[in-house]
Design a protein around this motif. Structure first.
Motif, mmCIF file in Angstrom:
data_model
loop_
_atom_site.group_PDB
_atom_site.id
_atom_site.type_symbol
_atom_site.label_atom_id
_atom_site.label_comp_id
_atom_site.label_asym_id
_atom_site.label_seq_id
_atom_site.Cartn_x
_atom_site.Cartn_y
_atom_site.Cartn_z
ATOM 1 N N TYR A 8 24.293 111.869 -93.734
ATOM 2 C CA TYR A 8 24.631 112.790 -92.563
ATOM 3 C C TYR A 8 24.322 114.041 -92.970
ATOM 4 N N GLY B 166 33.142 94.184 -91.373
ATOM 5 C CA GLY B 166 32.707 94.579 -90.276
ATOM 6 C C GLY B 166 31.971 95.742 -90.235
ATOM 7 N N GLY B 167 31.505 96.125 -91.085
ATOM 8 C CA GLY B 167 30.290 97.388 -91.024
ATOM 9 C C GLY B 167 31.277 98.866 -90.935
ATOM 10 N N LEU C 84 32.481 101.893 -92.267
ATOM 11 C CA LEU C 84 31.939 103.047 -92.866
ATOM 12 C C LEU C 84 32.654 104.201 -93.377
ATOM 13 N N PHE D 36 34.543 104.352 -83.790
ATOM 14 C CA PHE D 36 35.477 104.769 -84.997
ATOM 15 C C PHE D 36 36.154 106.146 -84.571
ATOM 16 N N TYR E 231 37.873 109.355 -86.795
ATOM 17 C CA TYR E 231 37.862 109.894 -88.297
ATOM 18 C C TYR E 231 38.611 111.415 -88.070
ATOM 19 N N LEU F 53 38.678 107.791 -92.499
ATOM 20 C CA LEU F 53 38.618 106.804 -91.226
ATOM 21 C C LEU F 53 39.960 106.556 -90.837
ATOM 22 N N TYR G 22 39.008 101.564 -86.364
ATOM 23 C CA TYR G 22 37.921 101.303 -85.616
ATOM 24 C C TYR G 22 37.939 100.162 -84.813
ATOM 25 N N ARG H 83 35.580 96.960 -82.329
ATOM 26 C CA ARG H 83 34.703 96.396 -81.910
ATOM 27 C C ARG H 83 34.903 95.491 -80.799
ATOM 28 N N LEU I 182 39.684 96.665 -85.390
ATOM 29 C CA LEU I 182 39.051 95.836 -86.633
ATOM 30 C C LEU I 182 40.115 96.395 -87.835
ATOM 31 N N ASP I 183 40.167 97.612 -87.929
ATOM 32 C CA ASP I 183 40.944 97.910 -89.008
ATOM 33 C C ASP I 183 41.606 99.373 -88.578
ATOM 34 N N SER J 115 44.109 100.679 -90.837
ATOM 35 C CA SER J 115 44.759 100.945 -92.186
ATOM 36 C C SER J 115 44.666 102.285 -92.764
ATOM 37 N N PHE K 291 37.528 113.235 -85.008
ATOM 38 C CA PHE K 291 36.225 112.867 -84.481
ATOM 39 C C PHE K 291 36.016 111.270 -83.991
ATOM 40 N N ARG L 230 28.918 103.305 -82.428
ATOM 41 C CA ARG L 230 27.691 102.677 -82.632
ATOM 42 C C ARG L 230 27.144 101.387 -81.928
ATOM 43 N N ASN M 115 25.771 96.293 -88.345
ATOM 44 C CA ASN M 115 26.471 97.277 -89.099
ATOM 45 C C ASN M 115 25.928 98.322 -89.941
ATOM 46 N N LEU N 95 25.803 106.008 -86.687
ATOM 47 C CA LEU N 95 27.047 106.287 -85.962
ATOM 48 C C LEU N 95 26.611 107.718 -85.101
#
Lengths: 112, 114
Positions: free
Chosen positions: A35, A97-98, A100, B33, B35, B45, B48, B50, B55-56, B58, B91, B95, B99, B103
């Motif tokens: 990016y 799960g992708g 990033l 997501f 950030y 991160l 995020y 879905r 999903l996460d 942490s 931010f 998406r 996967n 973004l």
């Protein structure tokens, strides 16, 4: 913790010079993206590489994904002042799960 | 012109205050997501989602941060109580598809906690 090491952090060059930015990890990624971010804006995608060993070209920019899918490089030929900006690599963890994760970024300044 | 919208763009607040940041993902995008970007840490991160399910998360300090998606058109990030070390640009990105998809980032919310 998955980590993406990007180098160099800062790069100041003259217009017309070539440069390479590196992105390294001990993790294997299902894909890797580069990016570019300008001040006051969010990052914008340049390229996605998916296959180990893959090389993609975008005009004067060449992107390579390592054979083991753990590292990548961005090479700019004959840099222009318009290339100035923050370049970020980002690895996708397919088994999560992708998810990033981003490298620290390389702040590039191209002087006329 | 589809884009991710974040509000507020700038927020200055005092330590201890609650801060809520909002994000409208691109219509049809199923992954969102959050950030945080600072000079020292880069883009970290936080969480995020879905299909609106977390999903996460942490990467998020659990004691003061919370992230939710009340519906498919709204994601929120809340900090309560805020601390000076939370000062950063936050931010949101969305998406669509798989996967390896692109973004799309919002313009960010710049938070300053005094």
């Amino acid at each position: 913790t998955q980590l993406l090491e990007q180098s160099p952090q800062f790069l100041s060059i003259q217009e017309g010079e070539n440069l390479t930015v590196y992105c390294n990890s001990s993790s294997v990624f299902s894909s890797l993206q580069w990016y570019r971010q300008e001040p006051g804006e969010g990052p914008v995608l340049l390229v996605t590489v998916v296959t180990g060993g893959e090389v993609k070209k975008l005009k004067r920019l060449t992107f390579q994904f390592g054979d083991a899918r753990k590292d990548s490089s961005l090479h700019i030929t004959a840099a222009q002042t318009g290339d100035t900006g923050l370049y970020l690599c980002a690895g996708a963890l397919g088994n999560q799960g992708g998810k990033l994760i981003f490298g620290q970024g390389t702040e590039l300044s191209v002087k006329p | 012109d589809a884009r991710v919208t974040q509000t507020p763009r700038h927020k200055v607040t005092e330590m201890g205050q609650e801060v809520t940041m909002r994000c409208q993902p691109i219509l049809g995008h199923n992954t969102v997501f959050w950030y945080r970007q600072t000079m020292m840490q880069g883009l970290e991160l936080l969480a995020y989602f879905r299909n609106r399910a977390p999903l996460d998360d942490s990467g998020m300090p659990k004691d003061r941060f919370s992230a939710e998606m009340p519906d498919a058109t709204l994601a929120t990030l809340k900090i309560q109580p805020s601390e000076p070390r939370d000062s950063a640009v936050y931010f949101c990105a969305s998406r669509g598809g798989g996967n390896t998809g692109e973004l799309f980032f919002g313009e960010g919310s710049r938070l300053t906690v005094l």
